[in-house]
Design an enzyme around this catalytic site. Sequence first.
Site, PDB file in Angstrom:
ATOM      1  N   ASP A 158       0.619  -1.656   0.271  1.00  0.00           N
ATOM      2  CA  ASP A 158       0.018   0.137   0.081  1.00  0.00           C
ATOM      3  C   ASP A 158       0.826   1.354  -0.058  1.00  0.00           C
ATOM      4  O   ASP A 158       1.021   1.962   0.254  1.00  0.00           O
ATOM      5  CB  ASP A 158      -1.248  -0.189   1.788  1.00  0.00           C
ATOM      6  CG  ASP A 158      -1.721  -1.015   1.294  1.00  0.00           C
ATOM      7  OD1 ASP A 158      -2.105  -1.660   0.090  1.00  0.00           O
ATOM      8  OD2 ASP A 158      -1.825  -1.597   2.430  1.00  0.00           O
ATOM      9  N   LYS A 189       2.055   2.342  -5.118  1.00  0.00           N
ATOM     10  CA  LYS A 189       2.920   1.749  -6.416  1.00  0.00           C
ATOM     11  C   LYS A 189       1.689   1.593  -8.196  1.00  0.00           C
ATOM     12  O   LYS A 189       2.289   2.185  -8.727  1.00  0.00           O
ATOM     13  CB  LYS A 189       2.727  -0.014  -6.436  1.00  0.00           C
ATOM     14  CG  LYS A 189       4.405  -0.471  -5.263  1.00  0.00           C
ATOM     15  CD  LYS A 189       4.787  -1.295  -4.920  1.00  0.00           C
ATOM     16  CE  LYS A 189       3.472  -1.943  -4.502  1.00  0.00           C
ATOM     17  NZ  LYS A 189       3.162  -2.049  -3.065  1.00  0.00           N
ATOM     18  N   GLY A 229      -4.195  -3.944  -4.228  1.00  0.00           N
ATOM     19  CA  GLY A 229      -5.062  -3.514  -4.678  1.00  0.00           C
ATOM     20  C   GLY A 229      -4.296  -2.209  -4.957  1.00  0.00           C
ATOM     21  O   GLY A 229      -4.130  -1.688  -4.388  1.00  0.00           O
ATOM     22  N   HIS A 230      -4.686  -2.350  -6.237  1.00  0.00           N
ATOM     23  CA  HIS A 230      -3.532  -0.527  -6.799  1.00  0.00           C
ATOM     24  C   HIS A 230      -4.780   0.333  -7.907  1.00  0.00           C
ATOM     25  O   HIS A 230      -5.032   0.768  -8.249  1.00  0.00           O
ATOM     26  CB  HIS A 230      -2.768  -0.944  -8.398  1.00  0.00           C
ATOM     27  CG  HIS A 230      -1.945  -1.838  -7.719  1.00  0.00           C
ATOM     28  ND1 HIS A 230      -0.589  -2.607  -8.655  1.00  0.00           N
ATOM     29  CD2 HIS A 230      -1.141  -2.421  -5.885  1.00  0.00           C
ATOM     30  CE1 HIS A 230       0.070  -2.903  -7.489  1.00  0.00           C
ATOM     31  NE2 HIS A 230       0.024  -2.781  -6.386  1.00  0.00           N
ATOM     32  N   GLN A 276       2.472  -6.052  -3.160  1.00  0.00           N
ATOM     33  CA  GLN A 276       2.717  -5.980  -2.236  1.00  0.00           C
ATOM     34  C   GLN A 276       3.998  -5.207  -1.903  1.00  0.00           C
ATOM     35  O   GLN A 276       4.178  -4.123  -2.439  1.00  0.00           O
ATOM     36  CB  GLN A 276       2.605  -7.491  -1.046  1.00  0.00           C
ATOM     37  CG  GLN A 276       1.224  -7.943  -1.471  1.00  0.00           C
ATOM     38  CD  GLN A 276       0.477  -8.559  -2.567  1.00  0.00           C
ATOM     39  OE1 GLN A 276       2.148  -9.559  -3.186  1.00  0.00           O
ATOM     40  NE2 GLN A 276      -0.151  -8.472  -2.687  1.00  0.00           N
TER      41      GLN A 276
HETATM   42  P1  IMP Z   1      -2.520 -12.965   1.640  1.00  0.00           P
HETATM   43  O1  IMP Z   1      -1.416 -12.286   1.032  1.00  0.00           O
HETATM   44  O2  IMP Z   1      -4.002 -12.173   1.012  1.00  0.00           O
HETATM   45  O3  IMP Z   1      -2.215 -14.128   1.831  1.00  0.00           O
HETATM   46  O4  IMP Z   1      -2.086 -12.108   3.219  1.00  0.00           O
HETATM   47  C1  IMP Z   1      -1.190 -12.022   4.166  1.00  0.00           C
HETATM   48  C2  IMP Z   1      -0.432 -10.832   4.830  1.00  0.00           C
HETATM   49  O5  IMP Z   1      -0.140  -9.665   3.221  1.00  0.00           O
HETATM   50  C3  IMP Z   1      -2.462 -10.218   5.290  1.00  0.00           C
HETATM   51  O6  IMP Z   1      -0.983 -10.165   5.522  1.00  0.00           O
HETATM   52  C4  IMP Z   1      -2.338  -9.313   4.063  1.00  0.00           C
HETATM   53  O7  IMP Z   1      -3.008  -8.180   4.912  1.00  0.00           O
HETATM   54  C5  IMP Z   1      -0.781  -9.158   3.231  1.00  0.00           C
HETATM   55  N1  IMP Z   1      -1.112  -8.798   2.417  1.00  0.00           N
HETATM   56  C6  IMP Z   1      -1.812  -9.082   0.881  1.00  0.00           C
HETATM   57  N2  IMP Z   1      -2.011  -7.957   0.191  1.00  0.00           N
HETATM   58  C7  IMP Z   1      -1.829  -7.186   0.785  1.00  0.00           C
HETATM   59  C8  IMP Z   1      -0.979  -5.930  -0.452  1.00  0.00           C
HETATM   60  O8  IMP Z   1      -1.548  -5.823  -1.819  1.00  0.00           O
HETATM   61  N3  IMP Z   1      -1.495  -4.596   1.121  1.00  0.00           N
HETATM   62  C9  IMP Z   1      -0.922  -4.941   2.068  1.00  0.00           C
HETATM   63  N4  IMP Z   1      -1.426  -5.681   2.838  1.00  0.00           N
HETATM   64  C10 IMP Z   1      -0.863  -7.209   1.539  1.00  0.00           C
END
Ligand code: IMP
Length: 425
Positions: free
Chosen positions: A13, A16, A40-41, A224
Amino acid sequence: MPHVVIVGTQWGDEGKGKIVDVLSRHVAAVVRFQGGNNAGHTLVVDGKKLVLHLLPSGVLRDDCLCVIGNGVVVDPDVLLQEMDRLAATGLTLTPDRLRISQLAHVIMPYHLQLDRLREAALGKARIGTTCRGIGPTYEDKVARRGVRMADLVDPRRLAAAVERVLTEKNGAIAALGGEPLEAGKLVEAYAALGQRLAPFVGDTATELHRIHRGGHSILFEGAQGTFLDVDHGTYPFVTSSSTVAGGACAGAGVGPTILDEVVGIAKAYTTRVGSGTFPTEAQGEEEERLRATGGEFGATTGRPRRCGWFDAPLVRHAARLNGLTRLALTKLDVLSGLDEVPVCVAYEGVEADSFPADLTGVTPVFETMPGWAEDLTACRRLSELPGNALRYVQRVEELVGVPIELVSVGPGREDTILHGDLFTR
Ligand code: IMP
């Protein structure tokens, strides 16, 4: 023209999507190389907001090829919905604008179920995943029992792949109290999605090499952030892919020798969604203010993001892990109006050039920078920033040890101070 990797230097977040959108006018292709629709971009163009989860952030540039690389995990239903939503705004992606790797793994309904059920079963110890099936899909990839896009577009291969795993999956689902899935219905529904996506699926690695040989630039769009990386992140509170720049090679099918630059995106403060340590997390009103002013609610799940101050040791370590050549500082405008801005310059008892295996219990050492009251949104050069805002940017640059390429001062494409010479040298 350079090939550039863009990565988040914190916990995701960082903004990017906007930076990729700003830079994408210089490139022939934008490639996603890991993650899936957990991302989520957010892009804001002409005041209109567009949130992308799977499509690369180059979609708004007509002449930019968007590639979903082999390292991405694809939920075909979500991807088609995203394409349909875009089409409703007048932007129909044709197979010459969007390519999906035939090797990318598919998020299946049992992955979604297992992600949700496991998180529920963990209770307070949950990771706080986005429940989009990301982890279970990567598990199957590594366990060599995944379904790939090449299977999805071929009903017979799809049926065979599902048959191979479904008994085991249903066993795990039932053990966690979930509803087992029926093979026939599942294959029928997913074969239909596969048929719609088939024209877009192919050998994206070879297509990228063609662009490279033609002398055109490619932008590799990380999702991420560095500290959600499965190796280097705050394990086990991480995602299941390689979010660092090295992941771009394996996840897109290019060799490290073709990469020229790595741009790290850092928010001017820090946020985190989900569980896990966060040394500079703010409390009470301070945190509320950052969340409200920065609009810090998850673009994917809507969850309120945890907010805190800039953590220089964290971003300095991201510079090492990614081989950063440039830094993009985002959301500087959100700090306007604070009397003072704390910056973490070190962790107590930890050497500047080392990083602990676990951040739990780490004590941040803060330095206090003087704040500024002015709105920054109209600034287009560093020299137009109020003195204290400029000093803040310069201090961040000094602490991280990577030159500033650009500073974002608002959500819009135009709200950007382009400082470096990435595409103009
Ligand atoms: P997962 O990727 O859904 O398995 O989540 C694993 C961890 O990564 C969790 O803490 C999510 O909140 C975090 N996470 C996954 N994708 C994002 C993102 O795009 N932005 C921020 N945190 C993320």
